[in-house]
Design a protein around this motif. Structure first.
Motif, short mmCIF file in Angstrom:
data_model
loop_
_atom_site.label_atom_id
_atom_site.label_comp_id
_atom_site.label_asym_id
_atom_site.label_seq_id
_atom_site.Cartn_x
_atom_site.Cartn_y
_atom_site.Cartn_z
N ASN A 1 1.45 -29.10 12.31
CA ASN A 1 1.17 -27.95 13.34
C ASN A 1 2.38 -27.18 13.39
O ASN A 1 2.04 -25.99 13.42
N ALA A 2 3.65 -27.51 13.50
CA ALA A 2 4.84 -26.72 13.41
C ALA A 2 4.91 -25.85 12.31
O ALA A 2 5.28 -24.56 12.57
N LYS A 3 4.46 -26.27 11.15
CA LYS A 3 4.72 -25.38 9.96
C LYS A 3 3.58 -24.43 10.08
O LYS A 3 3.67 -23.27 9.38
N VAL A 4 2.47 -24.97 10.40
CA VAL A 4 1.34 -23.92 10.38
C VAL A 4 1.66 -22.69 11.49
O VAL A 4 1.40 -21.76 11.08
N ASN A 5 2.35 -23.17 12.46
CA ASN A 5 2.62 -21.95 13.45
C ASN A 5 3.97 -21.02 12.68
O ASN A 5 3.85 -19.91 13.08
N ILE A 6 4.63 -21.58 11.91
CA ILE A 6 5.73 -20.76 11.24
C ILE A 6 4.89 -19.98 10.24
O ILE A 6 5.31 -18.56 10.33
N VAL A 7 4.15 -20.23 9.52
CA VAL A 7 3.48 -19.43 8.76
C VAL A 7 2.62 -18.46 9.35
O VAL A 7 2.44 -17.43 8.86
N ARG A 8 2.12 -18.77 10.52
CA ARG A 8 1.41 -17.91 11.45
C ARG A 8 2.11 -16.72 11.77
O ARG A 8 1.93 -15.49 11.84
N PHE A 9 3.60 -16.97 12.10
CA PHE A 9 4.44 -16.01 12.55
C PHE A 9 4.87 -15.11 11.23
O PHE A 9 4.90 -13.83 11.37
N HIS A 10 4.77 -15.54 10.27
CA HIS A 10 5.10 -14.87 9.02
C HIS A 10 3.81 -13.66 8.56
O HIS A 10 4.31 -12.66 8.27
N VAL A 11 2.69 -14.29 8.60
CA VAL A 11 1.59 -13.40 8.38
C VAL A 11 1.66 -12.43 9.62
O VAL A 11 1.41 -11.18 9.11
N GLN A 12 1.95 -12.71 10.89
CA GLN A 12 1.97 -11.76 11.80
C GLN A 12 2.75 -10.51 11.48
O GLN A 12 2.58 -9.20 11.74
N SER A 13 4.26 -11.09 10.90
CA SER A 13 5.12 -10.07 10.78
C SER A 13 4.75 -9.03 9.78
O SER A 13 4.64 -8.16 9.79
N VAL A 14 4.15 -9.88 8.65
CA VAL A 14 3.62 -9.08 7.31
C VAL A 14 2.85 -7.99 7.94
O VAL A 14 2.81 -6.71 7.36
N LEU A 15 1.78 -8.51 8.69
CA LEU A 15 0.57 -7.62 9.01
C LEU A 15 1.05 -6.32 9.75
O LEU A 15 0.60 -5.10 9.59
N GLU A 16 2.11 -6.71 10.73
CA GLU A 16 2.44 -5.33 11.60
C GLU A 16 3.48 -4.45 10.56
O GLU A 16 3.43 -3.38 10.78
N GLU A 17 4.15 -5.05 9.91
CA GLU A 17 5.13 -4.34 8.74
C GLU A 17 4.14 -3.44 8.06
O GLU A 17 4.66 -2.18 7.83
N LEU A 18 3.17 -3.83 7.25
CA LEU A 18 2.47 -3.13 6.32
C LEU A 18 1.00 -2.47 7.14
O LEU A 18 0.50 -1.87 6.36
N LYS A 19 1.15 -2.72 8.39
CA LYS A 19 0.16 -1.84 9.16
C LYS A 19 -1.31 -2.33 8.58
O LYS A 19 -2.20 -1.38 8.27
N ILE A 20 -1.58 -3.57 8.35
CA ILE A 20 -2.98 -4.05 7.77
C ILE A 20 -3.90 -3.96 8.80
O ILE A 20 -3.75 -4.73 9.99
N LYS A 21 -5.30 -3.51 8.58
CA LYS A 21 -6.29 -3.71 9.63
C LYS A 21 -6.78 -5.02 9.53
O LYS A 21 -6.87 -5.85 8.76
N HIS A 22 -7.30 -5.32 10.79
CA HIS A 22 -8.02 -6.63 11.14
C HIS A 22 -9.36 -6.67 10.40
O HIS A 22 -10.12 -5.78 10.36
N PRO A 23 -9.67 -7.78 9.67
CA PRO A 23 -10.88 -7.97 8.83
C PRO A 23 -11.97 -8.34 9.91
O PRO A 23 -11.99 -8.77 11.02
N HIS A 24 -13.09 -7.82 9.57
CA HIS A 24 -14.31 -8.33 10.31
C HIS A 24 -14.89 -9.72 9.69
O HIS A 24 -15.57 -9.67 8.77
#
Length: 334
Positions: free
Chosen positions: A84-107
């Motif tokens: 669960n802890a490592k999943v959260n760390i990966v989640r932070f990474h994805v969040q950061s990359v999405l913000e940096e690259l301004k990737i749109k939310h999928p439907h």
């Protein structure tokens, strides 16, 4: 972040306290925020947990423990906590990359489930919306083409297969155990897709068995009833299940249970086939020659490469940006 770092390494408070020569009681107070923590102590914790100091400056909130694991019925909390802890760390990474690259939310289409609108019907509707062919040759490629992030790491157990989470902006992520064989990997990912489609954007009552619903969804998504019935019409045998495994890219045992769910097996026939599985010792490990190739996710790695190129970062700089040591970044994202 101290708790997250500790739990991701599978350390108890007492174990980390010993490593940094502190009493467990004081470490507990630090983690609860009851007392402050000095820079010297943070440096000791960083060394003990193999994280850079920047890791402890993050202010993201952890995603709470959720029921959307695919796992055995009983799994010790000691096993689940570091995952669960490592999943959260990966989640932070994805969040950061999405913000940096301004990737749109999928439907990702969402489906209400009740007695009339079953998980199987939800799978059928999603297949129709996405125009999916009867046999899905590359499930990961299909989901990534819809914007769903899929990644993996070593769970250090065979009792947990996968987990799905959302970023704080509700971006979907599926994370699976890197030790999975191809057939189990595909079913686990389809199972998590079921959770994303049925259980993350709708109200779910406490008495629903969402794990069973996700299994029903996955079975229909990977082995659609309309097409697979013709493969079962001539009768179910172990050799036939082996042939169908190669066709549908799911395990023989999944095919057996699918045939049972669709009414092709009497209780005695099912019992006999399971007995054959046990006698041939293929219940836990099906024949190697029938192994399904493991699929490889590419979307997140592509984004990381794009971020590295766009900001002219070295691998070490990119790792630092995600608050990881370089060796762990390379291991985590290949």
């Amino acid at each position: 972040m101290i708790t997250l770092a500790r739990e991701s390494r599978g350390l108890s408070q007492a174990e980390l306290a010993t490593k940094i020569e502190m009493s467990p009681a004081n470490l507990s107070k630090i983690e609860r925020g009851d007392i402050g923590v000095s820079q010297d102590i943070v440096e000791l914790i960083a060394t003990a947990t193999h994280y850079p100091l920047s890791f402890f400056t993050q202010d993201d909130e952890m995603f709470p423990e959720h029921l959307i694991y695919r796992k055995r019925e009983k799994v010790a909390q000691k096993i689940l906590t570091p995952i669960n802890a490592k999943v959260n760390i990966v989640r932070f990474h994805v969040q950061s990359v999405l913000e940096e690259l301004k990737i749109k939310h999928p439907h990702v289409p969402s489906f209400e489930v009740d007695e009339k609108n079953t998980p199987m019907l939800a799978a059928q509707k999603l297949r129709k919306i996405w125009k999916v062919e009867p046999i899905i040759n590359d499930l990961i490629q299909l989901l990534e083409s819809k914007g769903i992030v899929i990644t993996y790491f070593k769970f250090n157990t065979d009792r947990v297969d996968s987990r799905s989470v959302l970023t704080k902006e509700k971006y979907p992520i599926i994370i699976y155990n890197s030790s999975l064989l191809g057939d189990r990997q595909r079913f686990s990912i389809a199972y998590q897709l079921g959770h994303l489609a049925m259980h993350t954007s709708t109200d779910v009552s406490w008495d629903r068995d969402i794990s069973h619903e996700a299994n029903l969804f996955a079975a229909e998504f990977l082995m659609p009833e309309k097409e697979i019935r013709q493969d079962f019409d001539s009768g179910i045998t172990v050799p036939l299940l082996g042939e169908l495994k190669k066709k549908w890219k799911v395990s023989m045992i999944s095919l057996l249970f699918r045939a049972d769910d669709l009414g092709y097996l009497s209780p005695n026939q099912k019992r006999y086939l399971l007995q054959q599985f046990n006698e041939q010792k293929i219940r836990k490990r099906e024949p190697v020659e029938l192994d399904i190739p493991v699929e490889k996710p590419r979307l997140l790695r592509t984004w990381l490469s794009e971020l590295k190129s766009k900001q002219k970062l070295s691998v070490a700089s990119l790792a630092s940006k995600l608050h990881l040591q370089t060796d762990e970044f390379i291991e985590l994202y290949n």
